[in-house]
Design an enzyme around this catalytic site. Structure first.
Site, mmCIF file in Angstrom:
data_model
loop_
_atom_site.group_PDB
_atom_site.id
_atom_site.type_symbol
_atom_site.label_atom_id
_atom_site.label_comp_id
_atom_site.label_asym_id
_atom_site.label_seq_id
_atom_site.Cartn_x
_atom_site.Cartn_y
_atom_site.Cartn_z
ATOM 1 N N ASN A 271 0.828 -1.206 0.000
ATOM 2 C CA ASN A 271 0.000 0.000 0.000
ATOM 3 C C ASN A 271 0.866 1.261 0.000
ATOM 4 O OD1 ASN A 271 -2.548 1.425 0.290
ATOM 5 N ND2 ASN A 271 -1.995 1.775 2.426
ATOM 6 N N GLY A 272 1.983 1.193 -0.729
ATOM 7 C CA GLY A 272 2.911 2.334 -0.708
ATOM 8 C C GLY A 272 2.650 3.368 -1.786
ATOM 9 N N LYS B 35 -3.326 5.415 -3.379
ATOM 10 C CA LYS B 35 -4.104 4.832 -4.466
ATOM 11 C C LYS B 35 -5.235 3.958 -3.920
ATOM 12 C CE LYS B 35 -3.787 2.273 -8.715
ATOM 13 N NZ LYS B 35 -2.945 1.549 -9.664
ATOM 14 N N GLN C 242 7.370 1.100 4.909
ATOM 15 C CA GLN C 242 8.525 0.855 4.053
ATOM 16 C C GLN C 242 9.647 1.804 4.442
ATOM 17 O OE1 GLN C 242 6.565 1.055 0.252
ATOM 18 N NE2 GLN C 242 8.366 0.259 -0.761
ATOM 19 N N HIS D 35 9.015 -2.816 -3.564
ATOM 20 C CA HIS D 35 8.398 -3.726 -2.598
ATOM 21 C C HIS D 35 9.327 -4.829 -2.115
ATOM 22 C CE1 HIS D 35 7.695 -5.794 -6.361
ATOM 23 N NE2 HIS D 35 6.659 -5.060 -6.686
ATOM 24 N N ASP E 178 -3.801 -2.926 -5.596
ATOM 25 C CA ASP E 178 -4.625 -2.610 -6.772
ATOM 26 C C ASP E 178 -4.894 -3.825 -7.665
ATOM 27 O OD1 ASP E 178 -2.224 -2.995 -8.078
ATOM 28 O OD2 ASP E 178 -2.005 -0.928 -8.766
ATOM 29 N N LYS F 9 -4.602 -0.146 -13.102
ATOM 30 C CA LYS F 9 -3.508 0.828 -13.218
ATOM 31 C C LYS F 9 -3.975 2.095 -13.933
ATOM 32 C CE LYS F 9 -0.258 -2.061 -11.716
ATOM 33 N NZ LYS F 9 0.207 -1.882 -10.321
#
Length: 476
Positions: free
Chosen positions: A82-83, A95, A158, A191, A221, A364
């Protein structure tokens, strides 16, 4: 070693103030970057993975699920990456908070899915979000709305690494600020950072202590990445002497996926081969659908104990992805990244599972959004499945032009989402709007040239049509 000296002298000095762990992590990555010479793979050593290491999903699904599936679920943790920000779709903030279906966001759908599992099987599958410094604050605010849902949600961050000037190889940042002018001096390092940051956060040990054994990792996503009980059962029932520590879900390549990373056999290990690692002379071969037939969906099932062991032994050794960027002022920088799937070669008894395309449904672009908002899919307990009414399993090919890029503009241009059950191909370009209850079938191409506008009237049925020129419909 001159660049290493500079790690302790002036331009690097303030970096010591970022968390010690982040600094250590960056130093190691930067070191490895300075030592790497030439491509990380020798092309003639690449082999197709042996058949017994890529398991077909059909065979796995043919197994009867045992009663112990609830016990297996209690050993599972769902991790969502979820970065990322919604900038490429014209949205502010994370996002994961873009609405994708009936006012539900990516995050809502994820929570609904896991809550449904927890209720159905009376288990406790927690949700873990890996945020970045770009998304953490906003995500935490939004999480408050799930306090009364039956799912425990944890977050960790992160790492935050400095972008490097391409010429001088020194950090661009002058201080630690991430806001305002300084925001673009820092980046979350891909990631592949999940292993170190999960470990450093203390959450990994906490989950192991709570009896958890595996994580299911995917991009937030990817709406196809739901917890699959058959894959989970397959993972949990491998023979004791061949305990599988890593499953990568792969799916068959189509022409649209030529850039996706693929699984290869290399030095007797499964390995992820990304396009960035391929020598220039072999890029076309890499993209061919014949030699490399599968690609990585980034749906991964990984042993927690193995992550702990490999991280403590510093044995992940993920290939470095050098990502060149140009900052707003025109400065050329590089950011060093790694990919989570690249660690597969370090894990024992790793497998690929060849899954149906339905497990790879990434959103996307607004073209992807149109598909998932349409009647091609039905929504059940947070999961999207292809509508039974569609005659063939493949998704239509949709290309919306630049007037549709931003979600806000996209929504303005559709009074309602068209019926697309019988659509094969849609291309829309220029200033085009759609009235209510439009139906699109076969191949439909709508092109409004510069200065023209096309309004598709309410209730129109377009089957194998090309629409061009100018079509204005004004309210009387």
């Amino acid at each position: 070693s001159s660049s290493f000296q500079s790690l302790t002298t002036d331009p690097w000095h303030f970096l010591f103030q970022i968390s010690k762990k982040d600094f250590e992590g960056f130093k190691n990555l930067f070191h490895r970057f300075l030592q790497v010479k030439g491509p990380s793979v020798k092309w003639d050593k690449i082999h197709k993975p042996p058949e017994d290491l890529i398991h077909p999903y059909d065979k796995i699904k043919a197994q009867v699920l045992p009663d112990s599936v609830a016990a297996s679920l209690n050993k599972l943790v769902v991790v969502k990456l979820n970065g990322g920000l919604g900038t490429s779709m014209g949205c502010k903030g994370p996002k994961s908070v873009i609405s994708v279906r009936n006012e539900n966001t990516f995050l809502d759908l994820t929570v609904h899915q896991i809550e449904h599992l927890n209720k159905t099987f009376n288990v406790d599958v927690p949700l873990v979000l890996m945020n970045s410094f770009n998304t953490d604050e906003d995500t935490k605010k939004i999480l408050q709305k799930y306090t009364h849902h039956r799912v425990h949600i944890h977050t960790f961050n992160q790492s935050r690494y400095p972008r490097i000037n391409k010429e001088s190889l020194l950090p661009v940042a002058k201080d630690l600020g991430v806001h305002g002018d300084h925001g673009d001096a820092w980046y979350p390092p891909g990631h592949g950072d999940i292993y170190a940051s999960f470990y450093n956060s203390g959450l990994l040990d906490q989950l192991i202590a709570a009896g958890k054994e595996y994580i299911f990792v995917s991009n937030i996503d990817n709406l196809g990445a739901t917890v699959d009980l058959f894959i989970l059962n397959h993972l949990m029932t491998q023979p004791k002497d061949k305990r599988c520590e890593f499953i990568m879900e792969v799916t068959d390549k189509t022409r649209a996926d030529v850039k996706g990373g693929t699984l290869i056999q290399y030095d007797d290990k499964l390995r992820l081969l990304e396009i960035a690692q391929v020598p220039k002379a072999h890029v076309d071969e890499f993209k061919s659908v014949t030699k490399f037939k599968i690609f990585n969906t980034n749906n991964l099932w990984i042993s927690l104990a193995a992550i702990k062991r490999l991280h403590e032994q510093n044995a992940m050794d993920m290939e470095i992805i050098v990502n060149p960027k140009t900052l707003d002022g025109g400065l050329n920088v590089i950011q060093l990244e790694t990919a989570v799937g690249a660690a597969i070669k370090a894990f024992d008894n790793a497998l690929g599972v060849n899954v149906p395309r339905s497990r790879f449904l990434p959103v996307k672009t607004s073209s992807d959004l149109l598909l998932v908002m349409s009647n091609l899919y039905s929504l059940d307990a947070g999961s999207l499945t292809m509508s039974k009414k569609r005659e063939f399993p493949s998704t239509p090919h949709v290309k919306l032009g630049s007037s549709f890029t931003k979600v806000h503009d996209f929504l303005m241009r559709f009074e309602s989402i068209p019926d697309m059950l019988e659509l094969d191909h849609l291309t829309v370009s220029g200033d085009v709007t759609f009235g209510k209850n439009v139906s699109l079938k076969g191949t439909v191409i709508i092109i409004a040239n510069h200065g023209d506008r096309i309004d598709i009237p309410a209730g129109a049925v377009l089957e194998n049509k090309i629409v061009s020129g100018n079509l204005r419909i004004l309210d009387h």
